[in-house]
Design a protein around this motif. Structure first.
Motif, PDB file in Angstrom:
ATOM      1  N   THR A   1       0.865  -1.175   0.000  1.00 25.26           N
ATOM      2  CA  THR A   1       0.000   0.000   0.000  1.00 25.26           C
ATOM      3  C   THR A   1       0.904   1.228   0.000  1.00 25.26           C
ATOM      4  O   THR A   1       2.114   1.109   0.208  1.00 25.26           O
ATOM      5  CB  THR A   1      -0.921   0.007   1.227  1.00 25.26           C
ATOM      6  N   PRO A   2       0.343   2.422  -0.229  1.00 25.64           N
ATOM      7  CA  PRO A   2       1.193   3.615  -0.231  1.00 25.64           C
ATOM      8  C   PRO A   2       1.980   3.722   1.071  1.00 25.64           C
ATOM      9  O   PRO A   2       1.486   3.381   2.144  1.00 25.64           O
ATOM     10  CB  PRO A   2       0.195   4.762  -0.363  1.00 25.64           C
ATOM     11  N   ALA A   3       3.227   4.198   0.959  1.00 23.21           N
ATOM     12  CA  ALA A   3       4.069   4.406   2.133  1.00 23.21           C
ATOM     13  C   ALA A   3       3.393   5.371   3.087  1.00 23.21           C
ATOM     14  O   ALA A   3       2.591   6.209   2.674  1.00 23.21           O
ATOM     15  CB  ALA A   3       5.434   4.945   1.702  1.00 23.21           C
ATOM     16  N   ARG A   4       3.701   5.276   4.365  1.00 26.90           N
ATOM     17  CA  ARG A   4       3.062   6.125   5.373  1.00 26.90           C
ATOM     18  C   ARG A   4       3.106   7.597   4.996  1.00 26.90           C
ATOM     19  O   ARG A   4       2.147   8.314   5.190  1.00 26.90           O
ATOM     20  CB  ARG A   4       3.736   5.927   6.726  1.00 26.90           C
ATOM     21  N   SER A   5       4.220   8.065   4.445  1.00 23.71           N
ATOM     22  CA  SER A   5       4.321   9.486   4.091  1.00 23.71           C
ATOM     23  C   SER A   5       3.391   9.867   2.949  1.00 23.71           C
ATOM     24  O   SER A   5       3.039  11.021   2.789  1.00 23.71           O
ATOM     25  CB  SER A   5       5.758   9.841   3.715  1.00 23.71           C
ATOM     26  N   GLU A   6       3.004   8.878   2.155  1.00 25.23           N
ATOM     27  CA  GLU A   6       2.115   9.145   1.020  1.00 25.23           C
ATOM     28  C   GLU A   6       0.716   8.604   1.262  1.00 25.23           C
ATOM     29  O   GLU A   6      -0.103   8.603   0.366  1.00 25.23           O
ATOM     30  CB  GLU A   6       2.670   8.464  -0.236  1.00 25.23           C
ATOM     31  N   GLU A   7       0.471   8.096   2.451  1.00 20.40           N
ATOM     32  CA  GLU A   7      -0.748   7.353   2.734  1.00 20.40           C
ATOM     33  C   GLU A   7      -2.007   8.131   2.365  1.00 20.40           C
ATOM     34  O   GLU A   7      -2.100   9.324   2.575  1.00 20.40           O
ATOM     35  CB  GLU A   7      -0.811   6.978   4.212  1.00 20.40           C
ATOM     36  N   VAL A   8      -2.950   7.407   1.807  1.00 18.01           N
ATOM     37  CA  VAL A   8      -4.242   7.974   1.454  1.00 18.01           C
ATOM     38  C   VAL A   8      -4.978   8.297   2.745  1.00 18.01           C
ATOM     39  O   VAL A   8      -5.101   7.450   3.622  1.00 18.01           O
ATOM     40  CB  VAL A   8      -5.060   6.956   0.617  1.00 18.01           C
TER      41      VAL A   8
END
Length: 169
Positions: A51-58
């Motif tokens: 899933t998206p990395a924490r910094s890019e999280e949806v």
């Protein structure tokens, strides 16, 4: 209404590139994501989820997060299980009412053969033509279904369990 889009690929590297393209589409406001993942199945049949990395999280509301987790789990992580208990049976029934029936789930599971990968997108808003134009170079097999807003709400309430509405108020 949310769109549930699953794009299957024979090559993990292509799926990862398509995954990054979806993230860019989100950043360009072509779609509003409720969930995003790339699922790969290794040669031994083991499923891996990115899933998206924490910094890019949806950023997900609790409702959207619960929906995404449940829909994703029912489509990808629990292939071939029997109905276990009334709660799971109710969720499967709700998914069927929402149009995510057994045929759709079976098609998704067929995409995920050993050595393959899929990008799974749940979006509440999508500019179809721009999405299609950006994703076309990656190819893949596209499966899509809609999740009506009212059904999403009902499903979220069912996921929250009895009495959740009273405690939230």
């Amino acid at each position: 209404m949310s769109e549930l889009i699953v794009i299957g690929y024979d090559d993990h590297a292509v799926a990862k590139k398509a995954f990054k393209a979806v993230q860019q589409l989100r950043d360009d406001h072509v779609l509003d994501l409720n969930g995003l993942a790339v699922v790969s199945v290794d040669e031994e049949g083991e499923t891996h989820v990115d899933t998206p990395a924490r910094s890019e999280e949806v950023a997900l509301s609790a409702t959207a997060g619960a929906l995404w987790g449940m829909v994703f789990g029912m489509l990808i992580l629990t292939p071939g299980i029997g109905v276990v208990g009334a709660a799971l049976g109710g969720l499967i029934g709700k998914l069927n009412q929402m149009g995510v029936d057994g045929r759709f789930r079976k098609k998704v599971q067929e995409l995920l053969e050993p050595g393959s990968a899929a990008v799974v997108v749940m979006a509440s808003k999508i500019t179809e033509d721009r999405f299609a134009t950006v994703m076309e170079p990656f190819g893949g097999t596209v499966l899509k279904t809609s999740l009506p807003e009212e059904s999403e709400r009902e499903l979220a309430e069912q996921l929250a369990g009895p009495g959740a509405a009273e405690t939230a108020a």
